[in-house]
Design an enzyme around this catalytic site. Structure first.
Site, PDB file in Angstrom:
ATOM      1  N   LYS A 166      54.726  48.395  36.858  1.00  7.13           N
ATOM      2  CA  LYS A 166      55.251  47.152  36.278  1.00  7.13           C
ATOM      3  C   LYS A 166      56.277  47.417  35.169  1.00  7.13           C
ATOM      4  O   LYS A 166      56.420  48.561  34.714  1.00  7.13           O
ATOM      5  CB  LYS A 166      54.069  46.332  35.742  1.00  7.13           C
ATOM      6  CG  LYS A 166      53.078  45.916  36.842  1.00  7.13           C
ATOM      7  CD  LYS A 166      52.003  44.997  36.280  1.00  7.13           C
ATOM      8  CE  LYS A 166      51.054  44.556  37.369  1.00  7.13           C
ATOM      9  NZ  LYS A 166      50.107  43.519  36.890  1.00  7.13           N
ATOM     10  N   ASN A 188      49.569  45.365  32.260  1.00  9.84           N
ATOM     11  CA  ASN A 188      48.539  46.338  32.656  1.00  9.84           C
ATOM     12  C   ASN A 188      49.066  47.446  33.553  1.00  9.84           C
ATOM     13  O   ASN A 188      48.361  47.975  34.404  1.00  9.84           O
ATOM     14  CB  ASN A 188      47.319  45.617  33.245  1.00  9.84           C
ATOM     15  CG  ASN A 188      47.649  44.860  34.518  1.00  9.84           C
ATOM     16  OD1 ASN A 188      48.800  44.839  34.939  1.00  9.84           O
ATOM     17  ND2 ASN A 188      46.649  44.265  35.134  1.00  9.84           N
ATOM     18  N   HIS A 222      50.067  47.425  39.552  1.00  8.19           N
ATOM     19  CA  HIS A 222      49.410  46.496  40.490  1.00  8.19           C
ATOM     20  C   HIS A 222      48.947  47.273  41.709  1.00  8.19           C
ATOM     21  O   HIS A 222      49.621  48.197  42.142  1.00  8.19           O
ATOM     22  CB  HIS A 222      50.413  45.424  40.944  1.00  8.19           C
ATOM     23  CG  HIS A 222      49.939  44.634  42.114  1.00  8.19           C
ATOM     24  ND1 HIS A 222      49.077  43.565  41.990  1.00  8.19           N
ATOM     25  CD2 HIS A 222      50.158  44.781  43.456  1.00  8.19           C
ATOM     26  CE1 HIS A 222      48.809  43.082  43.190  1.00  8.19           C
ATOM     27  NE2 HIS A 222      49.455  43.807  44.099  1.00  8.19           N
ATOM     28  N   GLU A 227      51.962  42.534  51.284  1.00  6.35           N
ATOM     29  CA  GLU A 227      52.704  42.989  50.098  1.00  6.35           C
ATOM     30  C   GLU A 227      53.686  44.116  50.430  1.00  6.35           C
ATOM     31  O   GLU A 227      54.778  44.181  49.846  1.00  6.35           O
ATOM     32  CB  GLU A 227      51.714  43.442  49.023  1.00  6.35           C
ATOM     33  CG  GLU A 227      50.921  42.262  48.467  1.00  6.35           C
ATOM     34  CD  GLU A 227      49.934  42.639  47.366  1.00  6.35           C
ATOM     35  OE1 GLU A 227      49.259  41.738  46.852  1.00  6.35           O
ATOM     36  OE2 GLU A 227      49.841  43.840  47.016  1.00  6.35           O
ATOM     37  N   TYR A 259      53.366  36.381  43.358  1.00  5.33           N
ATOM     38  CA  TYR A 259      52.101  35.996  42.724  1.00  5.33           C
ATOM     39  C   TYR A 259      51.721  34.532  43.019  1.00  5.33           C
ATOM     40  O   TYR A 259      50.978  33.926  42.245  1.00  5.33           O
ATOM     41  CB  TYR A 259      52.184  36.238  41.210  1.00  5.33           C
ATOM     42  CG  TYR A 259      52.010  37.698  40.831  1.00  5.33           C
ATOM     43  CD1 TYR A 259      50.818  38.352  41.067  1.00  5.33           C
ATOM     44  CD2 TYR A 259      53.045  38.409  40.230  1.00  5.33           C
ATOM     45  CE1 TYR A 259      50.639  39.689  40.718  1.00  5.33           C
ATOM     46  CE2 TYR A 259      52.879  39.751  39.873  1.00  5.33           C
ATOM     47  CZ  TYR A 259      51.672  40.382  40.128  1.00  5.33           C
ATOM     48  OH  TYR A 259      51.497  41.704  39.782  1.00  5.33           O
TER      49      TYR A 259
HETATM   50  P1  CMP Z   1      47.718  42.305  39.093  1.00  4.44           P
HETATM   51  O1  CMP Z   1      46.740  43.299  39.610  1.00  4.44           O
HETATM   52  O2  CMP Z   1      49.154  42.574  39.308  1.00  4.44           O
HETATM   53  O3  CMP Z   1      47.348  40.868  39.697  1.00  4.44           O
HETATM   54  C1  CMP Z   1      47.561  39.656  39.023  1.00  4.44           C
HETATM   55  C2  CMP Z   1      48.097  39.865  37.641  1.00  4.44           C
HETATM   56  O4  CMP Z   1      47.946  38.752  36.792  1.00  4.44           O
HETATM   57  C3  CMP Z   1      47.264  40.950  36.949  1.00  4.44           C
HETATM   58  O5  CMP Z   1      47.501  42.198  37.508  1.00  4.44           O
HETATM   59  C4  CMP Z   1      47.700  40.755  35.510  1.00  4.44           C
HETATM   60  O6  CMP Z   1      48.975  41.321  35.230  1.00  4.44           O
HETATM   61  C5  CMP Z   1      47.805  39.230  35.452  1.00  4.44           C
HETATM   62  N1  CMP Z   1      46.583  38.634  34.904  1.00  4.44           N
HETATM   63  C6  CMP Z   1      45.377  38.518  35.495  1.00  4.44           C
HETATM   64  N2  CMP Z   1      44.485  37.893  34.693  1.00  4.44           N
HETATM   65  C7  CMP Z   1      45.156  37.598  33.563  1.00  4.44           C
HETATM   66  C8  CMP Z   1      44.798  36.956  32.351  1.00  4.44           C
HETATM   67  N3  CMP Z   1      43.568  36.474  32.158  1.00  4.44           N
HETATM   68  N4  CMP Z   1      45.745  36.815  31.397  1.00  4.44           N
HETATM   69  C9  CMP Z   1      47.003  37.294  31.607  1.00  4.44           C
HETATM   70  N5  CMP Z   1      47.404  37.918  32.730  1.00  4.44           N
HETATM   71  C10 CMP Z   1      46.494  38.072  33.692  1.00  4.44           C
END
Ligand code: CMP
Length: 142
Positions: free
Chosen positions: A9, A112, A115, A126, A49
């Site tokens: 990311k 984070n 993904h 995807e 998303y």
């Molecule tokens: P990802 O695995 O890419 O899938 C969905 C994304 O939404 C997740 O990683 C995070 O980047 C984001 N995400 C999921 N839950 C939250 C949350 N509670 N607050 C902010 N971002 C979130």
């Protein structure tokens, strides 16, 4: 062989962690069968998303995912989807197991680092989002 889609990311790119994260991925036994760097438009991030469109964090997530370049990778390994989810750890880095990529490098639930697809079915969707069939064929991994 099973495949999954990984995205390094914008926070991973900004923090100069591409090499370190890819090293973790390779050391865990995944083969990188396709890889590209690109910047998602807000429209593309929204579409990727779409399942989260009702969530409170959706708009911020779209903004974040289109804020800089990302690296998309197709990874291959037996049990790739589940094993990659284990390697990256829980969405919230504070809850992620010791030694996982998110625990090591991520700052927050949103930023984070990486993904990973959550099912074999979604992995196929995807992978097709980022890589055309002709690109995979050109790489010899159709
Ligand atoms: P990802 O695995 O890419 O899938 C969905 C994304 O939404 C997740 O990683 C995070 O980047 C984001 N995400 C999921 N839950 C939250 C949350 N509670 N607050 C902010 N971002 C979130």
């Amino acid at each position: 062989m099973e495949r999954t889609l990984a995205i390094l990311k914008p926070d991973c790119v900004r923090k100069n962690l591409i090499g370190k994260v890819i090293a973790h991925i390779e050391e865990a036994g995944f083969k990188i069968v396709a890889m590209k760097m690109l910047r998602l438009t807000p429209e593309q991030a929204s579409a990727f998303y779409y399942v989260h469109r009702e969530k409170s964090f959706y708009n911020d997530l779209v903004k974040f995912m289109s804020s800089d370049r990302v690296v998309a990778l197709v990874l291959e390994k037996e049990n790739a989807v589940e094993d990659f989810r284990k390697l990256i750890g829980a969405t919230d880095p504070k809850e992620a197991d010791e030694g996982t990529i998110r625990r090591l490098y991520a700052d927050s639930k949103q930023e984070n680092i990486v993904h990973g697809s959550d099912s074999v079915e979604n992995a196929k969707i995807e992978i097709a989002f980022f890589f055309s069939q002709s690109e995979l064929i050109a790489n010899g991994v159709d």
